[in-house]
Design an enzyme around this catalytic site. Structure first.
Site, PDB file in Angstrom:
ATOM      1  CG  ASP A  11      -2.292   0.632   0.876  1.00 51.37           C
ATOM      2  OD1 ASP A  11      -2.286   1.847   0.607  1.00 51.37           O
ATOM      3  OD2 ASP A  11      -3.323  -0.054   0.884  1.00 51.37           O
ATOM      4  CG  HIS A  37      -1.728   1.035  -3.320  1.00 53.90           C
ATOM      5  ND1 HIS A  37      -1.620  -0.094  -4.090  1.00 53.90           N
ATOM      6  CD2 HIS A  37      -2.773   0.807  -2.472  1.00 53.90           C
ATOM      7  CE1 HIS A  37      -2.548  -0.973  -3.722  1.00 53.90           C
ATOM      8  NE2 HIS A  37      -3.249  -0.454  -2.745  1.00 53.90           N
TER       9      HIS A  37
END
Length: 537
Positions: free
Chosen positions: A280, A314
């Site tokens: 993430d 991410h």
């Protein structure tokens, strides 16, 4: 899991360990001051009395079976009450529930020490005031918590292992309350009525979640596999995170929303020499969600980010999307990312309100990036740009953003993408000395006062640059090294006040294609008139 996936995870672990050891070896003892465009910063570690206690003196037992929650917290309480000092966790495995840091305490994990956090949900009750994705709430305690404390630290070369799988599995059940909390935020439900303290009404805790604290230090330790976000201080001042290792995506599994370092509404923050692999966002600057963020009104500001390395994630360096208290004065330089979805990402949405402004990104490099290299997106939830909406307190502002000396070998989507709002375009963004390669080229929509100066780009598919619904765009010294085999032109659609000079693009028939309403366009001799195509209005 097939053999390719297993091999990939093993390789990530090997590379991560190597990077981590390399990063630690380079961490200087002294914290260097630095001059930013918004002022000079000279960070200092919190000072602790020269006194220490060992958790074994308070009944802690090694082995990973006996819960040491009471022993560790008793050591912290007694030492803090006597003026403070260092609580030592010696080598070995130490099972514990939530740890509560108090003023003037340095929790020091010696090399070979590993804190294993309990997988029993009840250990994290009673509920505490905390913050979940930018909303205030009473919920399960963070694994390590502090409230309105001064001079606190976690240091050493030990490991904090969240053992988060039971928390991850619980998210699949109906009691997961993130949507309910968002609705409470939007409906302005009073804080005293927001309780998520059972598996029927559940929110996973962050790993390290101090609130309203001053002089906070994290240095040297490893954080692994928490329940949710890893480092998430809120409303804190003078925060240093340096030389730590964060792993939430690896052999043990993937932490859902296992973000790395997420300061929320904090002031004076240093993030340096960290190695992060999360799956993430690696480093994210936040300041509250929608009405909660605007009600509290505490921006995240004066942020210095340098000498960090990121693998899976991410985004490498991210701002938003919860930024409703405002984000300003961010300076990031000398960072490297490999395998993140984006290198630099700014994200917000209608309804967030507030602003992201005065941000500088410099001397940042990346290898293979899974999506866009650089992305500014004001439609984070994916809504349509039209119809144009009324400007109100929920309209976000993104302005005064600067990128310089950014390198990316290959991005699997756009090399640069800017998506503004027709009612509030992205404003005043500059790109200088940029070298980017990727599948798709530059894409700009709903922006104004955008400057590209000395860019070398290559893309495999489509136009090297597409600019739409934008005003006051300056492109100077743009070298298009490679492009699609069909050598499509630069696209200008519904634009005004565009200046294109010193273009190096060995295209075929067309270099620039103009569509829609377009006025005040200026090209120099590097763009011959016979290579400009104007579509009929």
């Amino acid at each position: 899991m097939n053999w390719k996936s297993t091999l990939k995870l093993v390789l990530i672990q090997i590379v991560l360990v190597g990077l981590c050891q390399h990063a630690w070896a380079q961490v200087p003892n002294k914290i260097e001051p630095f001059v930013t465009p918004f002022g000079e910063f000279d960070f200092h570690r919190p000072h602790f009395p020269d006194k220490s206690v060992n958790i074994t003196d308070f009944g802690a037992k090694e082995g990973g079976k006996f819960k040491n929650t009471e022993a560790i917290n008793k050591a912290i309480k007694q030492l803090s009450a006597s003026g403070g000092g260092t609580v030592v966790v010696p080598p070995g495995k130490w099972l514990t529930g939530p740890i509560v840091l108090l003023s003037n305490i340095n929790l020091h994990l010696e090399e070979g020490a590993e804190l294993l956090f309990s997988q029993d949900f009840n250990d994290y009750l009673p509920e505490v005031l905390t913050n979940f994705e930018g909303s205030e709430v009473y919920a399960y305690s963070p694994f390590i918590y502090a409230f309105k404390q001064k001079n606190i630290a976690i240091t050493g070369k030990g490991v904090l292992n969240g053992q988060g799988k039971p928390w991850w599995e619980q998210r699949k059940n109906p009691g997961f309350g993130n949507r309910k909390l968002i609705e409470m935020n939007e409906n302005e439900v009073p804080l005293k009525e927001r309780h998520f303290n059972s598996l029927d009404n559940y929110l996973p805790p962050v790993f390290f979640g101090p609130l309203y604290c001053q002089h906070v230090l994290l240095e040297g330790v490893t954080f692994k596999y928490g329940a949710f976000w890893t480092i998430n201080p809120s409303f804190c001042e003078d925060l240093i995170v340096r030389g730590i290792h964060i792993l939430t995506d690896g052999e043990y599994g993937h932490t859902p929303n296992g973000d790395g370092i997420n300061p929320n509404s904090c002031t004076n923050v240093l993030i340096e020499y960290n190695t992060i692999s999360t799956g993430d966002d690696c480093i994210t600057i936040k300041s509250g969600r929608n009405k909660d963020g605007r009600r509290i009104g505490m921006p995240c500001k004066n942020i210095l980010i340098r000498h960090n390395k990121g693998l899976r994630g991410h985004g490498g360096i991210v701002i938003g999307s919860e930024m409703s208290g405002g984000v300003e004065n961010v300076y990031a330089y000398d960072c490297r990312f490999n395998g993140t979805d984006r290198v630099i990402r700014i994200k917000t949405d209608r309804g967030r309100g507030a602003y992201i402004r005065n941000c500088w990104f410099k001397d940042i490099s990346a290898d293979t990036i899974q999506r866009e290299a650089i992305r500014i997106n004001m439609l984070y939830s994916g809504g349509d740009r039209l119809p144009v909406q009324e400007v109100n307190s929920g309209t976000p502002v993104v302005e005064n953003i600067h990128f310089e000396n950014i390198r990316c070998a290959y991005a699997k989507r756009n090399i640069i993408q800017i998506i503004g709002l027709p009612e509030m375009p992205v404003n005043h963004v500059s790109f200088k000395n940029i070298e980017l390669g990727g599948k798709l080229g530059i894409d700009v929509k709903d922006a104004k006062n955008i400057t590209f100066d000395n860019l070398t780009i290559s893309n495999k598919v489509g136009s090297p640059a597409s600019i739409s619904f934008s005003d006051s765009i300056t492109i100077d010294k743009l070298k298009i090294a490679e492009t699609a085999p069909e050598k499509l032109p630069i696209l200008l659609n519904d634009v005004s006040h565009v200046q294109l000079t010193n273009l190096e693009y060995h295209s075929g028939k067309e270099m620039v294609k103009i569509a829609g309403k377009a006025d005040h366009l200026e090209f120099d001799k590097s763009v011959p008139e016979n290579k400009i195509v104007r579509e009929a209005k």
